[in-house]
Design an enzyme around this catalytic site. Sequence first.
Site, PDB file in Angstrom:
ATOM      1  N   ARG A 123       5.779   6.323  14.207  1.00 21.74           N
ATOM      2  CA  ARG A 123       5.626   6.634  12.478  1.00 21.74           C
ATOM      3  C   ARG A 123       4.523   8.250  12.338  1.00 21.74           C
ATOM      4  NH1 ARG A 123       0.848   4.667   8.604  1.00 21.74           N
ATOM      5  NH2 ARG A 123       0.055   5.270   9.762  1.00 21.74           N
TER       6      ARG A 123
ATOM      7  N   HIS B  27       0.680  -1.278   0.365  1.00 15.19           N
ATOM      8  CA  HIS B  27      -0.103  -0.070   0.076  1.00 15.19           C
ATOM      9  C   HIS B  27       0.673   0.939   0.129  1.00 15.19           C
ATOM     10  CE1 HIS B  27       1.186  -0.516   3.862  1.00 15.19           C
ATOM     11  NE2 HIS B  27       0.376   0.587   4.375  1.00 15.19           N
TER      12      HIS B  27
END
Length: 275
Positions: free
Chosen positions: A265, A96
């Site tokens: 992240r 993705h």
Amino acid sequence: MFDVQPLSGSIGGLVRGIDLCKPIDPHAVSFLHETLLEHEVIFFRHQKMSPENHLALANLFGIPQEHEAYDHVEGYPQLTILENDLDRPSKIEMWHTDMTFRPCPPSGSILHAVRVPKKGGDTLFASMSAAFAGLSSKMQSLLSGLTAVHDFSYGFKESLEAPGGAERLKNMVAKNPSVEHPVVRTHPISGRKSIFVNPLFTVRIKGMHPSESRTLLDFLYSHVTHPEYTCRFKWEVDSVAFWDNRITQHKPVNDYWPEHRKMQRITIDDGLRPI
């Protein structure tokens, strides 16, 4: 002195000589910008980043986004926690590009390894510009006139179907209706053309019969992950990966469960819609 070691022929570079835990001078920032454009994903070792360091690095490249579907570091809503163990198996198995369900998907993502399993847990990356260049001119021409539909609910269907998932994610669903993006996008800085569909969030190609759309998407998903367009990164504690989300895809290799893996992240916004 800093330099970069390529990881493959088409994507990925290991940067050496820059300490991400200290203020980064303008010369090093320029080097990072240029290196990221060239290699599309760059990696670092031995970076014991604090949340402050992580956020400061992201701010050099754009405006950090928030992602309400994940937990975040206390006091840092931009810094999401991606954590898997015996009780929390990973639900992301597909290749993705991050958050293409948004009108302006992130321009980049910076991932820091906090805890890694004894073995496994690597991440694969693929160059969508190399994949586009590897197509025939006729296929490039066909794809360049197409638009695809991307959807949050499609990508998070497993989470939505889990007990309590629909209630937990209802705000994300409401704020993220389906969006349309070109199947081939042009990088706003480098000008490289790349394939911009992915199996996690892309629902269909607009204006095609369902069978036509499915056949073409399946072809592209197979094509973009050919080994010659990819690299593989083996994580260590305090390793960092910084990828250009506009021109890459990635896939976590979930071969470590039930061991513990914890990553943090930040995704970065440039405010640009794909064109």
